[in-house]
Design a protein around this motif. Sequence first.
Motif, PDB file in Angstrom:
ATOM      1  N   SER A 116       0.856  -1.183   0.000  1.00 53.73           N
ATOM      2  CA  SER A 116       0.000   0.000   0.000  1.00 53.73           C
ATOM      3  C   SER A 116       0.895   1.237   0.000  1.00 53.73           C
ATOM      4  CB  SER A 116      -1.021  -0.032   1.145  1.00 53.73           C
ATOM      5  OG  SER A 116      -0.412   0.194   2.354  1.00 53.73           O
ATOM      6  N   GLY A 117       0.285   2.390  -0.230  1.00 57.94           N
ATOM      7  CA  GLY A 117       1.071   3.607  -0.431  1.00 57.94           C
ATOM      8  C   GLY A 117       1.224   3.876  -1.914  1.00 57.94           C
ATOM      9  N   SER A 118       2.161   4.745  -2.253  1.00 57.19           N
ATOM     10  CA  SER A 118       2.297   5.155  -3.654  1.00 57.19           C
ATOM     11  C   SER A 118       2.596   4.005  -4.611  1.00 57.19           C
ATOM     12  CB  SER A 118       3.380   6.219  -3.792  1.00 57.19           C
ATOM     13  OG  SER A 118       3.169   7.246  -2.864  1.00 57.19           O
ATOM     14  N   PRO A 119       3.374   2.967  -4.210  1.00 58.87           N
ATOM     15  CA  PRO A 119       3.674   1.916  -5.197  1.00 58.87           C
ATOM     16  C   PRO A 119       2.435   1.287  -5.827  1.00 58.87           C
ATOM     17  CG  PRO A 119       5.182   1.728  -3.361  1.00 58.87           C
ATOM     18  CD  PRO A 119       4.169   2.784  -2.979  1.00 58.87           C
TER      19      PRO A 119
ATOM     20  N   THR B   3      -5.868  -2.517   3.556  1.00 63.81           N
ATOM     21  CA  THR B   3      -4.735  -1.896   2.886  1.00 63.81           C
ATOM     22  C   THR B   3      -3.474  -1.787   3.753  1.00 63.81           C
ATOM     23  OG1 THR B   3      -4.142   0.002   1.524  1.00 63.81           O
ATOM     24  CG2 THR B   3      -5.657   0.443   3.350  1.00 63.81           C
ATOM     25  N   GLN B   4      -3.263  -2.802   4.605  1.00 64.68           N
ATOM     26  CA  GLN B   4      -2.139  -2.716   5.538  1.00 64.68           C
ATOM     27  C   GLN B   4      -0.783  -2.888   4.851  1.00 64.68           C
ATOM     28  OE1 GLN B   4      -4.365  -5.020   5.263  1.00 64.68           O
ATOM     29  NE2 GLN B   4      -3.702  -7.043   5.827  1.00 64.68           N
ATOM     30  N   LEU B   5       0.144  -2.025   5.230  1.00 69.85           N
ATOM     31  CA  LEU B   5       1.511  -2.158   4.727  1.00 69.85           C
ATOM     32  C   LEU B   5       2.051  -3.533   5.120  1.00 69.85           C
ATOM     33  CD1 LEU B   5       2.741   1.360   5.863  1.00 69.85           C
ATOM     34  CD2 LEU B   5       2.485   0.648   3.495  1.00 69.85           C
TER      35      LEU B   5
ATOM     36  N   ASP C 225       9.674   2.801   1.296  1.00 67.94           N
ATOM     37  CA  ASP C 225      10.619   2.706   2.412  1.00 67.94           C
ATOM     38  C   ASP C 225       9.897   2.653   3.758  1.00 67.94           C
ATOM     39  OD1 ASP C 225       9.868   5.280   1.800  1.00 67.94           O
ATOM     40  OD2 ASP C 225      11.799   6.186   2.231  1.00 67.94           O
TER      41      ASP C 225
ATOM     42  N   MET D  80       8.305  -0.659   8.358  1.00 70.89           N
ATOM     43  CA  MET D  80       7.310  -1.141   9.331  1.00 70.89           C
ATOM     44  C   MET D  80       7.182  -2.659   9.325  1.00 70.89           C
ATOM     45  SD  MET D  80       4.181   1.522   9.070  1.00 70.89           S
ATOM     46  CE  MET D  80       4.472   3.216   8.615  1.00 70.89           C
TER      47      MET D  80
ATOM     48  N   ASN E 197      12.179   6.692  -1.173  1.00 72.99           N
ATOM     49  CA  ASN E 197      12.085   8.134  -1.448  1.00 72.99           C
ATOM     50  C   ASN E 197      12.263   8.969  -0.186  1.00 72.99           C
ATOM     51  OD1 ASN E 197       9.693   7.562  -0.215  1.00 72.99           O
ATOM     52  ND2 ASN E 197       8.363   8.212  -1.884  1.00 72.99           N
TER      53      ASN E 197
ATOM     54  N   VAL F 101      10.459   9.382   2.329  1.00 73.59           N
ATOM     55  CA  VAL F 101       9.239   9.931   2.943  1.00 73.59           C
ATOM     56  C   VAL F 101       8.086   8.932   2.815  1.00 73.59           C
ATOM     57  CG1 VAL F 101       9.614  12.426   2.596  1.00 73.59           C
ATOM     58  CG2 VAL F 101       8.605  11.059   0.761  1.00 73.59           C
ATOM     59  N   MET F 102       7.015   9.234   3.568  1.00 71.17           N
ATOM     60  CA  MET F 102       5.767   8.497   3.369  1.00 71.17           C
ATOM     61  C   MET F 102       4.911   9.360   2.451  1.00 71.17           C
ATOM     62  SD  MET F 102       4.896   6.847   7.048  1.00 71.17           S
ATOM     63  CE  MET F 102       4.741   8.326   8.030  1.00 71.17           C
ATOM     64  N   ALA F 103       5.229   9.301   1.176  1.00 69.32           N
ATOM     65  CA  ALA F 103       4.612  10.230   0.228  1.00 69.32           C
ATOM     66  C   ALA F 103       3.091  10.139   0.248  1.00 69.32           C
ATOM     67  CB  ALA F 103       5.137   9.945  -1.174  1.00 69.32           C
ATOM     68  N   ALA F 104       2.583   8.926   0.394  1.00 68.80           N
ATOM     69  CA  ALA F 104       1.128   8.739   0.343  1.00 68.80           C
ATOM     70  C   ALA F 104       0.432   9.492   1.473  1.00 68.80           C
ATOM     71  CB  ALA F 104       0.794   7.255   0.414  1.00 68.80           C
ATOM     72  N   GLU F 105       1.199   9.860   2.509  1.00 66.69           N
ATOM     73  CA  GLU F 105       0.595  10.525   3.671  1.00 66.69           C
ATOM     74  C   GLU F 105       0.892  12.019   3.700  1.00 66.69           C
ATOM     75  OE1 GLU F 105      -1.342   8.928   5.794  1.00 66.69           O
ATOM     76  OE2 GLU F 105      -1.001   6.935   4.972  1.00 66.69           O
TER      77      GLU F 105
HETATM   78  C1  LIG Z   1       0.461  -1.071   8.831  1.00 68.11           C
HETATM   79  C2  LIG Z   1       0.038   0.221   8.186  1.00 68.11           C
HETATM   80  N1  LIG Z   1       0.343   1.380   8.794  1.00 68.11           N
HETATM   81  C3  LIG Z   1      -0.007   2.556   8.230  1.00 68.11           C
HETATM   82  C4  LIG Z   1      -0.686   2.587   7.032  1.00 68.11           C
HETATM   83  C5  LIG Z   1      -1.079   3.915   6.400  1.00 68.11           C
HETATM   84  N2  LIG Z   1      -0.204   4.179   5.267  1.00 68.11           N
HETATM   85  C6  LIG Z   1      -0.591   3.908   4.002  1.00 68.11           C
HETATM   86  S1  LIG Z   1       0.572   4.305   2.893  1.00 68.11           S
HETATM   87  C7  LIG Z   1       1.626   4.868   4.088  1.00 68.11           C
HETATM   88  C8  LIG Z   1       2.955   5.455   3.768  1.00 68.11           C
HETATM   89  C9  LIG Z   1       3.681   4.653   2.787  1.00 68.11           C
HETATM   90  O1  LIG Z   1       4.949   5.198   2.605  1.00 68.11           O
HETATM   91  P1  LIG Z   1       6.040   4.435   1.750  1.00 68.11           P
HETATM   92  O2  LIG Z   1       5.939   2.969   1.999  1.00 68.11           O
HETATM   93  O3  LIG Z   1       7.351   5.070   2.006  1.00 68.11           O
HETATM   94  O4  LIG Z   1       5.564   4.675   0.235  1.00 68.11           O
HETATM   95  P2  LIG Z   1       5.467   6.071  -0.551  1.00 68.11           P
HETATM   96  O5  LIG Z   1       4.023   6.457  -0.540  1.00 68.11           O
HETATM   97  O6  LIG Z   1       6.354   7.084   0.112  1.00 68.11           O
HETATM   98  O7  LIG Z   1       5.970   5.740  -1.912  1.00 68.11           O
HETATM   99  C10 LIG Z   1       1.054   4.733   5.349  1.00 68.11           C
HETATM  100  C11 LIG Z   1       1.707   5.110   6.623  1.00 68.11           C
HETATM  101  C12 LIG Z   1      -0.994   1.347   6.428  1.00 68.11           C
HETATM  102  N3  LIG Z   1      -1.628   1.289   5.260  1.00 68.11           N
HETATM  103  N4  LIG Z   1      -0.625   0.190   7.013  1.00 68.11           N
END
Ligand SMILES: Cc1ncc(C[n+]2csc(CCOP(=O)(O)OP(=O)(O)O)c2C)c(N)n1
Length: 415
Positions: A252-255, A278-280, A305, A310, A332, A334-338
């Motif tokens: 989950s996130g930007s990828p 959508t858990q990381l 990252d 996590m 990158n 950062v947590m870009a998605a946030e």
């Molecule tokens: C276990 C968990 N914690 C928090 C979230 C909320 N969340 C979704 S995307 C994200 C940040 C992702 O950042 P990264 O993996 O660095 O990807 P980016 O968006 O920066 O490319 C977070 C904290 C989640 N989905 N699952």
Amino acid sequence: MRRAYHAMRSGKGGPVLIEIPAEVWEAEYEGELDYAAVKVQRAAPDPDAVKTAVRMLLKAKNPLLLAGQGVLYAEASDRLSALAELIPAPVVTTNPGKSAIPESHPLALGASTRSRPKMFTEFMAKADLVLAIGSSLTRTPFGPGVPAGKTIIHSTNDAADINKEYRVDHAVIGDAALVLDAVIAEVGRQKGAGGGNALASLKEEVAAAKKGWLAEWGKHLDSEEMPINQYRVIRDLMRTVDRDDVIITHDSGSPREQLIPFWETTAPGSYMGWGKSTQLGYGLGITMGAKLAAPDKLCVNIMGDAAIGMTGMDIETAARNRIAILTVVFNNGVMAAERDVLEISTKKYGALTVGGNYAKVAEGLNVAATRVEKPAHIVPAIKEAVRVTESGAPFLLEIVVKEGYDFSRYPLAGL
Ligand SMILES: Cc1ncc(C[n+]2csc(CCOP(=O)(O)OP(=O)(O)O)c2C)c(N)n1
């Protein structure tokens, strides 16, 4: 166990949880074990419902097929392509349904989470009728949704999904393969000969739309910039591996938003789309599962990252058990998605930023790794990574990327 296996395998199958009280768990079973393997049960559709569905389909000006994961479970991708060509109608898929029609097919418009190919939006916008097949049509921010004002035919193997979240105009209940067989046969009966021109011109229209969209994204896909552009990595990965022999997913996130529109699948089941939960870390786990189920495939998960920060210790599980997956980390910083939602905690605690060298972390966990900072090094690193996975060990490919929160959004009006 009989009930559990039945629930797992039949209808809209899925995971089952069995709770066993300790005294039962510890007791000895007396007597002969009386257990027979549970067969998969499939339901075939009502023939009258099929006739009506086909009448509606053939009357529609711009019918569109929306395929869900049920088509993959039913192993009905060939039938889906056959129906698309027969009507003719283009095909979009849900996020979990991605690859239900290989996206290299000339009538495939791609899959959708919050991002999607432009032609997905264009063709969905002009469709007057949507036939959803093998989909629960559940509303989710991580799925496409059907905009208001369209005639909906809903086909699923679970009657409880009908009229759940959409008011549907017509329903066909049944296993996706059996429904498609019946619909194809009925189209044959109701439709006269001809239609070849319509198919050829629809294919041309799809090809032109796809070409136009990819041209818009060329600056990202072909980017030479540093830090590296994520879309360039996706492009290079697509060009370097044999997509027929890949099972790929995102975290989950930007990828997720970056991969789903641009990864063109060539084989059913070669992409694991997910997102409602959508858990990381989920991408890493299911990639290990995929590798255990299909040891001859290259199984890839792309994570950010923060995601590996996590949940990434599990790559050690892969090393210890020789589960030879390829983990690509988009680092990158950062947590870009946030970015848009962590304003106060970022000001107070720097919550948005994450730092680290994950290739070094991987080495500490017995996983071979490379860190790539230049676009020219991406392809050689992928080749090395694939070679290591083929030797039976996991690999971590860390790519230093730009923050990059441009997504292929193309919002759908009327949702
Ligand atoms: C276990 C968990 N914690 C928090 C979230 C909320 N969340 C979704 S995307 C994200 C940040 C992702 O950042 P990264 O993996 O660095 O990807 P980016 O968006 O920066 O490319 C977070 C904290 C989640 N989905 N699952």
